[in-house]
Scaffold this motif. Sequence first.
Motif, PDB file in Angstrom:
ATOM      1  N   ILE A  41      -4.977 -30.066 -34.875  1.00  0.00           N
ATOM      2  CA  ILE A  41      -6.180 -30.271 -34.060  1.00  0.00           C
ATOM      3  C   ILE A  41      -6.791 -28.919 -33.694  1.00  0.00           C
ATOM      4  CG2 ILE A  41      -6.928 -30.913 -31.715  1.00  0.00           C
ATOM      5  CD1 ILE A  41      -5.790 -33.530 -32.009  1.00  0.00           C
ATOM      6  N   GLU A  42      -8.118 -28.828 -33.837  1.00  0.00           N
ATOM      7  CA  GLU A  42      -8.811 -27.587 -33.464  1.00  0.00           C
ATOM      8  C   GLU A  42      -8.697 -27.386 -31.961  1.00  0.00           C
ATOM      9  OE1 GLU A  42     -13.064 -27.303 -34.486  1.00  0.00           O
ATOM     10  OE2 GLU A  42     -13.316 -26.197 -32.609  1.00  0.00           O
ATOM     11  N   ILE A  43      -8.259 -26.203 -31.550  1.00  0.00           N
ATOM     12  CA  ILE A  43      -8.242 -25.923 -30.113  1.00  0.00           C
ATOM     13  C   ILE A  43      -9.218 -24.812 -29.729  1.00  0.00           C
ATOM     14  CG2 ILE A  43      -5.915 -26.833 -29.682  1.00  0.00           C
ATOM     15  CD1 ILE A  43      -4.867 -23.962 -29.598  1.00  0.00           C
ATOM     16  N   ALA A  44      -9.661 -24.027 -30.712  1.00  0.00           N
ATOM     17  CA  ALA A  44     -10.634 -22.971 -30.393  1.00  0.00           C
ATOM     18  C   ALA A  44     -11.479 -22.644 -31.615  1.00  0.00           C
ATOM     19  CB  ALA A  44      -9.913 -21.708 -29.917  1.00  0.00           C
ATOM     20  N   SER A  45     -12.695 -22.173 -31.352  1.00  0.00           N
ATOM     21  CA  SER A  45     -13.579 -21.664 -32.402  1.00  0.00           C
ATOM     22  C   SER A  45     -14.136 -20.339 -31.943  1.00  0.00           C
ATOM     23  CB  SER A  45     -14.768 -22.603 -32.630  1.00  0.00           C
ATOM     24  OG  SER A  45     -14.398 -23.704 -33.404  1.00  0.00           O
ATOM     25  N   GLY A  46     -14.253 -19.419 -32.878  1.00  0.00           N
ATOM     26  CA  GLY A  46     -14.812 -18.127 -32.489  1.00  0.00           C
ATOM     27  C   GLY A  46     -15.367 -17.407 -33.693  1.00  0.00           C
ATOM     28  N   PHE A  81     -14.091 -18.298 -37.279  1.00  0.00           N
ATOM     29  CA  PHE A  81     -12.719 -18.815 -37.430  1.00  0.00           C
ATOM     30  C   PHE A  81     -12.468 -19.959 -36.455  1.00  0.00           C
ATOM     31  CE2 PHE A  81     -12.564 -15.445 -34.224  1.00  0.00           C
ATOM     32  CZ  PHE A  81     -11.925 -16.084 -33.171  1.00  0.00           C
ATOM     33  N   ASP A  82     -11.475 -20.745 -36.771  1.00  0.00           N
ATOM     34  CA  ASP A  82     -10.969 -21.744 -35.821  1.00  0.00           C
ATOM     35  C   ASP A  82      -9.500 -21.437 -35.564  1.00  0.00           C
ATOM     36  OD1 ASP A  82     -13.364 -23.075 -35.765  1.00  0.00           O
ATOM     37  OD2 ASP A  82     -12.659 -24.849 -36.863  1.00  0.00           O
ATOM     38  N   LEU A  83      -9.017 -21.830 -34.397  1.00  0.00           N
ATOM     39  CA  LEU A  83      -7.577 -21.836 -34.171  1.00  0.00           C
ATOM     40  C   LEU A  83      -7.176 -23.293 -34.021  1.00  0.00           C
ATOM     41  CD1 LEU A  83      -4.830 -20.460 -33.577  1.00  0.00           C
ATOM     42  CD2 LEU A  83      -5.464 -20.432 -31.166  1.00  0.00           C
TER      43      LEU A  83
HETATM   44 MG    MG Z   1     -15.409 -25.619 -33.263  1.00  0.00          MG
END
Ligand code: MG
Length: 433
Positions: free
Chosen positions: A355-360, A348-350
């Motif tokens: 704008i993407e601020i996190a990926s996990g 997932f991305d947040l």
């Molecule tokens: Mg990412």
Amino acid sequence: MYRSHYSKDVTKKDYNKSITVAGWIEDIRNIGSIAFIILRDKRGTLQLTVLKKKNPELFEKLTSLSRESVISVKGICKENEKVRNDYEILPERLEILSVAKAPLPLGVVDKVEADFDTRLDNRFIDLRKQKNQAIFTIRNAVIAAVHKYLQSQDFVEVHTPKITASSSEGGTDVFKLKYFEKEAFLAQSPQLYKQSLMATGLDRVYEIAWYFRAEEHNTRRHLNESTAVDLEMAFINDEEEVMNVLENLVYNMWKKASDCKNELKILVKKISVPELPFARIVYDKVVDKLQDRNSSIEWGQDLGTDDERLLGDIMKEEGAELYFITKYPLESKPFYTMPKGDKYSRGFDLACKGIEIASGSQRIHDVKLLEERMKACDLNPEDFESYLKAFKYGMPPHGGFGFGIERFLMELLDIKNIRECILFPRDRTRLTP
Ligand code: MG
Ligand code: ATP
């Protein structure tokens, strides 16, 4: 002598008493018989008022100093409603601590903003500006919130190596360096180490980590050296548990930032704390929505900058500034991402305002599957031998995320360029100061 009070800490109790203050001379207004000097310290500014008749020598010394010189002054604190902070200091003693060279390479309170390169070339002066001090005060506050929240959730802070033998995730955007007789790399993220730690029994770890990425392009949201909150947690059932920690973390940081009333006033910024839980939208739906708005995105592709922004607009119309994009196609996520069926992943991305601020993700913990996925991603398992070893002797299910601190700050405060959110930015062309 130095300082008994900061400018903003003087209270009515100090009126008619002798106090010492210290700081930088922001401005000198000399009108012949009287001079007004604005002195700046970390809390704000105050006024020194000097009468020539009273102390000609001191008057001469003070008024002939250059702007941004550093002084300490002892004098009587007098109430005066017409002056900033409702008081002024009538100097009796002066200690000159450092004389600033003139002209300044950059003004601190100039109405016209210098160009960005001049500002960054002289960052030590640029950072004297109230606006910049406010950004870094808020940065400090939100990082304190990270520690407070994660510690309360039983996470342990760790620090993993930044000099590594293999690149974190493959790919080309890695800085190489000479390590005695060998070749080494600067860590692109703590990914491999924080996962290895899941085999140790620490169970829940986080790191405020440095990312070194040799991304060639200069954009407003990429740095070559950036910081992130990296987190990994074991014994999870699915990625939703990780998203849960992430949204609560962001909520707590946002809340803490909203308490920085002074700084937000300086930045002329109102922020409202987001509501929990954040919106969730599956990747397939994102593609549909984007295609409906004439994007040329095709299923399986990562979102480009324009698509990210367009999705930000669409989500804003739906009332969400922060939203998770879930169930990404397996092919668009790194090798360690847990598959969900054949086509999809538990990655997932947040994103925040486009704008993407996190990926996990939930990660793969089965070593066979991990090797398979490496090969499918054109990586050689032999290059990851010590990482893979950690999966062979008891590795629980786990997941985690990487969350960019500068990215978060720029979206939180609506700052256009990510370089404003780090003290000394590193980008494609900038290595100093
Ligand atoms: Mg990412
Ligand atoms: P992007 O696609 O936006 O370049 P990414 O997907 O390559 O980011 P990840 O590997 O997912 O980045 O890293 C996790 C987070 O770290 C990102 O969501 C972002 O907040 C931050 N980050 C990554 N690379 C950079 C960078 N070069 N500069 C600033 N922040 C970064």
